[in-house]
Scaffold this active site. Structure first.
Site, PDB file in Angstrom:
ATOM      1  N   GLY C 151       0.833  -1.187   0.000  1.00 33.14           N
ATOM      2  CA  GLY C 151       0.000   0.000   0.000  1.00 33.14           C
ATOM      3  C   GLY C 151       0.871   1.241   0.000  1.00 33.14           C
ATOM      4  CB  CYS C 152       0.259   4.688  -1.158  1.00 37.28           C
ATOM      5  SG  CYS C 152      -1.364   5.000  -0.438  1.00 37.28           S
ATOM      6  CG  PHE C 153      -0.933   5.659   3.960  1.00 40.18           C
ATOM      7  CD1 PHE C 153      -0.453   6.958   4.010  1.00 40.18           C
ATOM      8  CD2 PHE C 153      -2.273   5.462   3.701  1.00 40.18           C
ATOM      9  CE1 PHE C 153      -1.306   8.049   3.807  1.00 40.18           C
ATOM     10  CE2 PHE C 153      -3.136   6.546   3.498  1.00 40.18           C
ATOM     11  CZ  PHE C 153      -2.648   7.834   3.555  1.00 40.18           C
ATOM     12  CB  ALA C 156       5.624   6.518   2.937  1.00 42.57           C
ATOM     13  CD  GLU C 241       0.428   8.070   0.736  1.00 44.78           C
ATOM     14  OE1 GLU C 241      -0.558   7.566   0.192  1.00 44.78           O
ATOM     15  OE2 GLU C 241       1.375   7.394   1.204  1.00 44.78           O
TER      16      GLU C 241
END
Lengths: 337, 337, 337, 337
Positions: C151-153, C156, C241
């Site tokens: 996932g994108c979160f 990061a 983000e």
């Protein structure tokens, strides 16, 4: 307060900045206060509308002359830190009640002030100032000659964390703050150029923001002597501040207990709204309201507190008017609904 | 062009501005050109990434020294008008080919230049400059030592109106332009402060914008000697320009005829896209493309032409690279896809 | 990998969403991969440019037919969770290597998946999937038939916290995330209406965001078995983000020690940039880069880690291409510079 | 108007849309009107604050029941075109005075209405409706039972061009309009998704916008029977409309003459501000003001007129309140300062 005039006259000193201009606008529309004059260190002679077409105060900026100012009953001072104190001193000497929007009288310890700001021009006045967080200092504000309005971040931070601090529940706290660009002031800079801000978000002042010692001071006074983590982030919005506070508690709380703590503290407050879902800054734009949402996190045992204000209104100008209302015996919310 | 080096070395003079920095980035990634140096009048010694974290050119800005610059094959000059001309002169003397992004060599009539800008420092060079609107001056650009890149608005305006001008169809034209804030440059000013721009739109330079005489000159050269109405508006976007052109025609056109005129002119153009619906500036962001849509309005008999470009790319930096490609015999689109 | 074709053909399944469309664009420009087809569950027959004028892939969307898909060497699948798994199964059966962008194969524990998402359609495949965080799983990705992109979160978050987790330094961590609206997908909803988002910021998914168990899983695997605080906030930006991580350490660290831990871990990484000042999301827009800044906070003893990515690139599509590069023996950064 | 109640009760029919909600807010704060109820076709039972946290009307939406509505003195109807007319009819039958915000009673010619909208449900009422552009129809509005509030674009267009139309000075006119996203309504759509709008600008409804016949009708009534060019553009702002009008004059005008024409017409108007520089939409945000700037262009002989309004206030909701004030004999600006 034996002789309050029915229509006290107020001047705004430093009305060319964002907050000063809004204070002028609020006073000009106020049912009781009379806006006597607006001053600025530059731009004397210019109608305020030239600087702010969206404001409709039909006055021009003047250069401040203390002896003419003596005719007013009160002043809101919106100067930068270090420059405000001497003007405040001059106004107090001439009998005006003063609401100061700068940082000059917020910190009770002069050495702390000097470590974070500049040499203090008028340290003798510090002890006379009342910290102007309306909801926590109402009585003292009502009787004060000098009120030091809190910084915008401390306003939201103390409103968010005060109930937990007073209950001795804060073991540790991280405050992640998001703010609009107006908080940086009106002076054009690389950092507030539209191109630098749009479609961007960036932390700033990491470990070094001047509102940290102010938050520490007030939390300690309320019962939470912990150094806070406080990191602001610049967002592509003009007005508004959201504080996301992550609290390590001294004992576990259920959601119901957490809500009850806040309901008890703020149930009667006209300008604190406890809301069922996390607030957005648009919900409180151009109001004197602080919207607060709380969440007892089962996974981690922490309490999350989200608080939204308009940095230029509740965070500065409208809180100043609320305080001025109290200082003259008016209803706190007069002219702010 | 008997001796084109395989990897011509290019310097960017004035790389600290938006367009200069993008030109540097494009050259640095270019398969044939070698970015030899980047210079600026201030900030010498600073890595470009300090100014523009989003660019990845690993060079530091230098002070310009003409004699060292002489080692390069070409230069892109991104100085303000009035300051560019003397530098261009110095570079030409040292044998470099020059693409100038300023206004200094765009206007063929020195008096017009001086009425709208400043006294011209190097009027003797004007006649040597080729107007660098790639699609209309390809051959002359290929053989030129000095190319004056068009202003961003004239780039879009001439691409939008050129086919009608060449066909003698323009009786009158209103150009309503919308532009992002980067068009105003990097220097912080009241007008590009985030708070002044967000949630706002405002006309500026009404009746007084310097791109007007440039548009007039080029339209006249193409066959439409009419003074244009040209009014730019500042929008809360960073990059992008949309020109909405409302043309009173010398004779009626059907939608099919109108489309055919543009299809004939631009059918072979790699960087002009005729599109079926009015374009948005996002469609061409960070590209060398001009997107154009035409509408024959039955109600009024007028032709509407909508043209979108990225002011910093097609309007400035990427058009400069396309021209440089032509000047060195490379494919026009090299390094721009 | 005995028989890697020189130009492997790849299909994008679900190219009508933001990430799928970018993956298609990156493949279409890729020097080695050949974009064979793009499919979508709706909009079959429509050119991709109708949906995304800013993309220039000259293909139309098709309905997926698995048997025709069998001719391709690989697929990037960009379906919603629950819908992706059966398609992935079908493609694997037909011999394609698959990079899946959904959540279906990220969580190794099927019960955790089912608690946060839906009944898992293909649990038998979970153990075959490699978690596709490039920097932490490079070797396994290279040999995998099925890669589950993070996932994108979590991308990061793990890049931000991985070095501290591996060093056993995380006692507790608060992750305050700020994200652009594209993270919410392309489907119009009240929450992504322009009017709801502009000039606003608001927490969402408090205590309930599906990326939490994924972050927990990966941090635990790296040595930090702590439940994280993870609260995302929606910002008025489209892509990008920023994660602000506040780490309570198991032992005190100086700034130099902290920087060294990250320098050691990421010194050789092409797509992790350790930066000297807190990054903004614009710094990494439309790149495969994660920019990280660290701060050892003397006041509180905590470590702050700020990480910025483009949620649609490094957080999804470009990371998928990097993984695909590895799976076919190409340089990880091919087509991403 | 023999028997005006001191505190007329008003209902807002369709308060779940942007304009209806603002009308409700304005009525709730109004010193004379009493907001009796707010209704909506969906969401009955939901507090308005759930939909609009920024509004503070403490009422819940109800389903409309005409017979209960009969107890009110007046209604503001904020339904879509076609749906409004039957409800307006029902309310008029029950004796309420009605301000309708839809298009249903704006066009005096039923065939024109039906060509641009839908079959008209209540054509018999058209002749009873007064066109509610306050500044041009004050007397008729005061005596009307049914007021059809103008569209947002026509409001600004007629205020901008009325003085020239009345003086017979308009030979031809191009109106290039820029509008915020709220003008498109609250329903989520691809076109108002944040990602589609931010950093973008795009023309829409070219040659086909429904406000065109309305502008034509009103300009013709004022003396300028010319088909207008009217092209709206969608901007990344939430509220606000700017109209840039380029007028070919029937005879030449100096700047002084042009200003005088407007000064004579609007000198006494409380809500039209003639301003010295081109206005921005922020200058009139959340006000009932139309700000107008005029420019006599020497180069081309044309007159430029720039007009800014808040589409949801002056363009819809606050103009409705002004009209309601007139209908009940109150000062036009009551509750709008």
């Amino acid at each position: 307060m034996s002789c309050v005039p029915e229509h006290p006259s107020v001047i705004v000193v430093g009305a060319s900045g964002y907050a000063g201009a809004i204070a002028a606008e609020l006073l000009w529309r106020h049912p009781h206060f009379e806006l006597a004059a607006i001053t600025a260190r530059e731009d004397a002679g210019r109608p305020l509308r030239e600087l702010y077409p969206q404001h409709r105060v039909p006055l021009a900026l003047e250069a401040l002359e203390l002896d003419r100012a003596a005719a007013a009953d009160a002043a809101i001072v919106a100067y930068p830190h270090g420059s405000a104190a001497p003007v405040v001193a001059g106004l107090l000497e001439r009998g005006l009640r003063v609401v100061d929007l700068s940082a000059d009288f917020r910190l009770r310890d002069v050495e702390t002030y000097q470590r974070w700001y500049v040499p203090h021009p008028n340290p003798e006045l510090i002890s006379r100032a009342v910290y102007g967080l309306t909801e926590y200092n109402r009585d003292a504000i009502a009787g004060a000659a000098l009120v030091a309005c809190p910084g915008c971040f401390p306003t939201a931070a103390i409103l968010a964390l005060g109930p937990l601090a007073q209950a001795g529940l804060i073991a540790d706290v991280v405050i992640d703050a998001k703010t609009g660009v107006s908080g940086m002031g009106k002076q054009p800079r690389d950092a507030n150029h539209f191109v630098a801000v749009t479609e961007n978000v960036r932390p700033y002042g990491v470990g070094a923001h001047r509102h940290m010692p102010e938050i520490d001071q007030e939390l300690a006074a309320l019962g939470a002597p912990v150094p806070v983590v406080f990191v602001p982030h610049l967002l592509p919005i003009d007005q508004g501040e959201l504080l996301s506070c992550y609290v390590t508690l001294t004992r576990a709380l259920t959601q119901a207990e957490l809500e009850q703590i806040y309901a008890r503290r703020y149930g009667e407050e006209a300008f604190v709204e406890m809301v069922a879902a996390p607030p957005g800054v648009r919900d409180v734009r151009e109001t004197n309201v602080c919207a607060i949402n709380v969440h007892a996190d089962e996974r981690t045992g922490k309490a999350f507190v989200f608080a939204a204000i308009d940095n230029l209104w509740k965070g500065t100008a409208s809180q100043a008017i609320a305080n001025l209302n109290l200082m003259f015996g008016f209803d706190e919310g007069l002219g702010l609904a």
